[in-house]
Design a protein around this motif. Sequence first.
Motif, PDB file in Angstrom:
ATOM      1  N   LEU A  21       2.768  -3.448   4.221  1.00 30.66           N
ATOM      2  CA  LEU A  21       1.429  -3.160   3.686  1.00 30.66           C
ATOM      3  C   LEU A  21       1.431  -2.466   2.325  1.00 30.66           C
ATOM      4  O   LEU A  21       0.387  -2.367   1.692  1.00 30.66           O
ATOM      5  CB  LEU A  21       0.684  -2.244   4.668  1.00 30.66           C
ATOM      6  CG  LEU A  21       0.507  -2.790   6.081  1.00 30.66           C
ATOM      7  CD1 LEU A  21      -0.064  -1.698   6.998  1.00 30.66           C
ATOM      8  CD2 LEU A  21      -0.429  -3.988   6.075  1.00 30.66           C
ATOM      9  N   HIS A 137      -4.792   0.687   4.259  1.00 31.22           N
ATOM     10  CA  HIS A 137      -4.311   1.190   5.565  1.00 31.22           C
ATOM     11  C   HIS A 137      -4.163   2.705   5.575  1.00 31.22           C
ATOM     12  O   HIS A 137      -4.307   3.345   6.599  1.00 31.22           O
ATOM     13  CB  HIS A 137      -2.998   0.504   5.973  1.00 31.22           C
ATOM     14  CG  HIS A 137      -1.784   0.858   5.176  1.00 31.22           C
ATOM     15  ND1 HIS A 137      -1.540   0.383   3.906  1.00 31.22           N
ATOM     16  CD2 HIS A 137      -0.707   1.654   5.464  1.00 31.22           C
ATOM     17  CE1 HIS A 137      -0.386   0.856   3.464  1.00 31.22           C
ATOM     18  NE2 HIS A 137       0.138   1.635   4.391  1.00 31.22           N
ATOM     19  N   CYS A 369       9.439  12.597   3.396  1.00 34.05           N
ATOM     20  CA  CYS A 369       8.117  12.002   3.672  1.00 34.05           C
ATOM     21  C   CYS A 369       7.604  12.445   5.025  1.00 34.05           C
ATOM     22  O   CYS A 369       6.405  12.494   5.265  1.00 34.05           O
ATOM     23  CB  CYS A 369       8.198  10.482   3.722  1.00 34.05           C
ATOM     24  SG  CYS A 369       8.742   9.724   2.216  1.00 34.05           S
TER      25      CYS A 369
END
Length: 445
Positions: A21, A137, A369
């Motif tokens: 995505l 998203h 992350c």
Amino acid sequence: MKQFEANFDGLVGPTHNYAGLSFGNVASFSNANAVSNPKEAAKQGLAKMKALHDLGMVQGVLAPQERPDIDTLKRLGFTGSDKRVLEQASKHAQEVFLACCSASSMWTANAATVSPSGDTADNKIHFTPANLTNKFHRSLEPQVTGRILKAVFNNDKHFSHHTHLPDNEHFGDEGAANHTRLCSQYGETGVEIFVYGRHAFDTSRPAPKKFPARQTLEASQAIARLHGLSEENTVYVQQNPDVIDQGVFHNDVISVGNQNVLFYHEQAFHQTQAALDEIQQKFGQEKVHFIQVSTDAVPVLDAVKTYLFNTQIITLPSGEMAIIAPTNCEENSAVSSYLADLVTQNTPIKQVHYFDVKQSMKNGGGPACLRLRVAMTETELAAVNQNTIMSESVFSRLNQWVDTHYRDQLSIDDLRDPSLLYESRSALDELTQILAIGSVYPFQQ
Ligand code: SUG
């Protein structure tokens, strides 16, 4: 008073998947449609959290979001029962459907920007959820993120929560992934460094040509205003547009800071020297260790492939710093020899610890992350929801919970299966009880 940096890692959700995505994020694009293993993904994340806890760090857990996101699909015109919504959306709008199934809330570096109390005008810790407007998203996350943060940092005396910035590309904000903070002591005033990809209103300024710059200067400035930061302690640095075009979609893929260390690639910033001078000047007398990695030592493409800079630099209770790196760094000979050499140099970084977080790496998410950093004092930690703080018992409870509810294989086709939705809801419902965060999910309201 004890002061430290806590890491709040995102727990991987039960519908962890690879849907390709994120245009501009090389790993996400190249693993589109690969079969995922949600159970392994969640356990890799928990193992990293527990290892940091065992190293003496304060480690927290943030709940994932509910996916597939039935509410958004309904908002986009799909009607009827949840089963029918899944059927219709997956059949008639496959891309929209997959975006509404994304695993992306696990990367809590993108959940919010956090300013510790040492930096803010009212001496509270400030949180602003990231609006993540650049990717559809991800733009679905900020509301539930805000509820989760309020449930974890649930004390008005110490914590201040803001609404995410207006949902528009002019104020595109990716949270802590584009923000780092240098300081002498975690509880004292530090220098907050905001790294932006482009100017939203002045389009004559440099910007990437191929891949999107997700963060704007104007968004970073708005966060600094909301958090009550002072100009003397805030630095805005533009990311080098050329590295964004080489797949560096967030600053934390090319630079990371901790206390008096800034570890960065020579190509990370636009006008590097001016940025470093301003950082040093605002930091004060004490010298910052600027650890620059040259292109000769590690080319940008290797940095993107191995996530050398998406490492966590943590200060251990002994005062020594350690790098928490993905095993992908260990497997690349140039990068692993760079790290082996780094710990022998005259910098505070003395240890490297490697973790297998490959289920996350496949979507472009490394150790850094997976965590949201919150520098705090002991008093502030005592005001945090204690059920979300890692311990032996939280670790074993969460592992049991994963074993009970998670599948060990998930393909894109499985996402339209209504039984996966029900499994996932019952897992998340139980999780809200384990973490005592209340009814944060739309299906619980
Ligand atoms: O926003 N990947 C995330 C990775 C975020 C990494 N975070 C930091 N660098 N702090 C992103 O690009 C991929 C989802 C998919 O393709 O299924 C994704 O959203």
